[in-house]
Design a protein around this motif. Structure first.
Motif, PDB file in Angstrom:
ATOM      1  N   HIS A 102       0.736  -1.278  -0.008  1.00 37.82           N
ATOM      2  CA  HIS A 102      -0.093   0.046  -0.179  1.00 37.82           C
ATOM      3  C   HIS A 102       0.730   1.216  -0.017  1.00 37.82           C
ATOM      4  CE1 HIS A 102      -2.362   3.182   1.820  1.00 37.82           C
ATOM      5  NE2 HIS A 102      -3.528   2.556   1.231  1.00 37.82           N
ATOM      6  N   ASN A 103       1.783   1.174   0.960  1.00 39.71           N
ATOM      7  CA  ASN A 103       2.681   2.500   1.051  1.00 39.71           C
ATOM      8  C   ASN A 103       3.490   2.639  -0.414  1.00 39.71           C
ATOM      9  OD1 ASN A 103       1.935   3.315   3.575  1.00 39.71           O
ATOM     10  ND2 ASN A 103       3.650   1.906   4.416  1.00 39.71           N
ATOM     11  N   ALA A 104       3.996   1.798  -0.859  1.00 39.67           N
ATOM     12  CA  ALA A 104       4.751   1.667  -2.407  1.00 39.67           C
ATOM     13  C   ALA A 104       3.723   2.217  -3.428  1.00 39.67           C
ATOM     14  CB  ALA A 104       5.431   0.247  -2.585  1.00 39.67           C
ATOM     15  N   ILE A 105       2.557   1.763  -3.392  1.00 39.32           N
ATOM     16  CA  ILE A 105       1.808   2.006  -4.330  1.00 39.32           C
ATOM     17  C   ILE A 105       1.271   3.476  -4.334  1.00 39.32           C
ATOM     18  CG2 ILE A 105      -0.589   1.658  -5.567  1.00 39.32           C
ATOM     19  CD1 ILE A 105      -0.250  -1.112  -4.870  1.00 39.32           C
ATOM     20  N   THR A 106       1.187   3.848  -2.902  1.00 35.18           N
ATOM     21  CA  THR A 106       0.869   5.506  -2.732  1.00 35.18           C
ATOM     22  C   THR A 106       1.913   6.077  -2.862  1.00 35.18           C
ATOM     23  OG1 THR A 106      -0.738   4.502  -0.970  1.00 35.18           O
ATOM     24  CG2 THR A 106      -0.069   6.933  -0.598  1.00 35.18           C
ATOM     25  N   ASN A 107       3.054   5.797  -2.688  1.00 36.22           N
ATOM     26  CA  ASN A 107       4.272   6.854  -3.100  1.00 36.22           C
ATOM     27  C   ASN A 107       4.432   6.845  -4.386  1.00 36.22           C
ATOM     28  OD1 ASN A 107       4.954   7.166  -0.360  1.00 36.22           O
ATOM     29  ND2 ASN A 107       6.379   5.325  -0.440  1.00 36.22           N
ATOM     30  N   ILE A 108       4.317   5.826  -5.418  1.00 33.83           N
ATOM     31  CA  ILE A 108       4.312   6.016  -6.798  1.00 33.83           C
ATOM     32  C   ILE A 108       3.309   6.869  -7.099  1.00 33.83           C
ATOM     33  CG2 ILE A 108       3.850   4.705  -9.005  1.00 33.83           C
ATOM     34  CD1 ILE A 108       5.137   2.406  -7.517  1.00 33.83           C
ATOM     35  N   ALA A 109       2.054   6.781  -6.826  1.00 37.14           N
ATOM     36  CA  ALA A 109       0.867   7.753  -7.108  1.00 37.14           C
ATOM     37  C   ALA A 109       1.425   9.183  -6.829  1.00 37.14           C
ATOM     38  CB  ALA A 109      -0.140   7.549  -6.399  1.00 37.14           C
ATOM     39  N   ASP A 110       1.935   9.343  -5.628  1.00 33.74           N
ATOM     40  CA  ASP A 110       2.337  10.828  -5.134  1.00 33.74           C
ATOM     41  C   ASP A 110       3.386  11.423  -6.154  1.00 33.74           C
ATOM     42  OD1 ASP A 110       0.549  10.713  -3.144  1.00 33.74           O
ATOM     43  OD2 ASP A 110       2.029  10.313  -1.463  1.00 33.74           O
ATOM     44  N   GLU A 111       4.354  10.472  -6.391  1.00 36.95           N
ATOM     45  CA  GLU A 111       5.590  10.827  -7.349  1.00 36.95           C
ATOM     46  C   GLU A 111       4.958  11.013  -8.703  1.00 36.95           C
ATOM     47  OE1 GLU A 111       9.132   8.627  -9.502  1.00 36.95           O
ATOM     48  OE2 GLU A 111       8.739   8.085  -7.413  1.00 36.95           O
ATOM     49  N   LEU A 112       4.193  10.293  -9.094  1.00 39.17           N
ATOM     50  CA  LEU A 112       3.641  10.679 -10.501  1.00 39.17           C
ATOM     51  C   LEU A 112       2.562  11.920 -10.496  1.00 39.17           C
ATOM     52  CD1 LEU A 112       2.728   7.103 -11.657  1.00 39.17           C
ATOM     53  CD2 LEU A 112       4.551   8.617 -12.213  1.00 39.17           C
ATOM     54  N   GLY A 113       2.025  12.096  -9.355  1.00 36.72           N
ATOM     55  CA  GLY A 113       1.156  13.291  -9.414  1.00 36.72           C
ATOM     56  C   GLY A 113       1.992  14.679  -9.188  1.00 36.72           C
ATOM     57  N   GLN A 114       3.293  14.548  -8.617  1.00 37.24           N
ATOM     58  CA  GLN A 114       4.108  15.623  -8.333  1.00 37.24           C
ATOM     59  C   GLN A 114       4.677  15.892  -9.881  1.00 37.24           C
ATOM     60  OE1 GLN A 114       4.515  17.710  -5.789  1.00 37.24           O
ATOM     61  NE2 GLN A 114       5.773  18.894  -7.046  1.00 37.24           N
ATOM     62  N   GLN A 115       5.174  14.756 -10.528  1.00 33.23           N
ATOM     63  CA  GLN A 115       5.716  14.962 -11.975  1.00 33.23           C
ATOM     64  C   GLN A 115       4.600  15.661 -12.747  1.00 33.23           C
ATOM     65  OE1 GLN A 115       7.156  11.345 -13.497  1.00 33.23           O
ATOM     66  NE2 GLN A 115       8.680  10.942 -11.968  1.00 33.23           N
ATOM     67  N   LEU A 116       3.531  15.206 -12.732  1.00 37.11           N
ATOM     68  CA  LEU A 116       2.196  16.078 -13.627  1.00 37.11           C
ATOM     69  C   LEU A 116       1.784  17.347 -13.154  1.00 37.11           C
ATOM     70  CD1 LEU A 116       0.100  15.188 -15.689  1.00 37.11           C
ATOM     71  CD2 LEU A 116      -1.359  14.518 -14.000  1.00 37.11           C
ATOM     72  N   ARG A 117       2.258  17.825 -11.913  1.00 37.81           N
ATOM     73  CA  ARG A 117       2.112  19.206 -11.685  1.00 37.81           C
ATOM     74  C   ARG A 117       3.169  19.732 -12.082  1.00 37.81           C
ATOM     75  NH1 ARG A 117      -0.149  16.513  -7.160  1.00 37.81           N
ATOM     76  NH2 ARG A 117       1.966  16.617  -5.923  1.00 37.81           N
ATOM     77  N   ASN A 118       4.425  19.441 -12.191  1.00 43.13           N
ATOM     78  CA  ASN A 118       5.777  19.864 -12.534  1.00 43.13           C
ATOM     79  C   ASN A 118       5.751  20.436 -13.919  1.00 43.13           C
ATOM     80  OD1 ASN A 118       6.505  20.324  -9.782  1.00 43.13           O
ATOM     81  ND2 ASN A 118       8.076  18.484 -10.096  1.00 43.13           N
ATOM     82  N   THR A 119       5.129  19.301 -14.526  1.00 43.33           N
ATOM     83  CA  THR A 119       5.127  19.416 -16.049  1.00 43.33           C
ATOM     84  C   THR A 119       3.736  20.180 -16.450  1.00 43.33           C
ATOM     85  OG1 THR A 119       4.411  17.353 -16.560  1.00 43.33           O
ATOM     86  CG2 THR A 119       6.463  17.640 -16.501  1.00 43.33           C
ATOM     87  N   GLY A 120       2.929  20.096 -15.766  1.00 43.97           N
ATOM     88  CA  GLY A 120       1.579  20.556 -16.369  1.00 43.97           C
ATOM     89  C   GLY A 120       1.456  22.011 -16.059  1.00 43.97           C
TER      90      GLY A 120
END
Length: 84
Positions: free
Chosen positions: A66-84
């Motif tokens: 659960h923590n690993a999946i949540t961390n991946i989602a947070d990381e991808l969300g941050q990348q999207l905010r940085n590029t979007g």
């Protein structure tokens, strides 16, 4: 009623010989690939959980997944905010 790709009953089946060249076939192949990825991933998680020797270990493994999946989602969300 709105029809969606892959909805039952299939009124216009995909010709698998030309699936890569038409839009409906491309959508179908993308859906099948997404479903396959989901089931392979879920199967890997299940296999890991089945290897746990006790319920306590199994619950700890669930928390790690659960923590690993949540961390991946947070990381991808941050990348999207940085590029979007």
């Amino acid at each position: 009623m709105t029809e969606h790709p892959g909805q039952w009953p299939i009124t216009n089946p995909v010709d698998l010989d030309t699936a890569e060249t038409d839009e409906q076939g491309t959508q179908h192949l993308a859906l099948v690939a997404e479903q396959a990825r989901f089931h392979v991933t879920l199967g890997a998680i299940r296999a890991d959980l089945e290897l746990q020797p006790s319920e306590v270990c199994r619950r700890a493994a669930v928390r790690r997944w659960h923590n690993a999946i949540t961390n991946i989602a947070d990381e991808l969300g941050q990348q999207l905010r940085n590029t979007g």
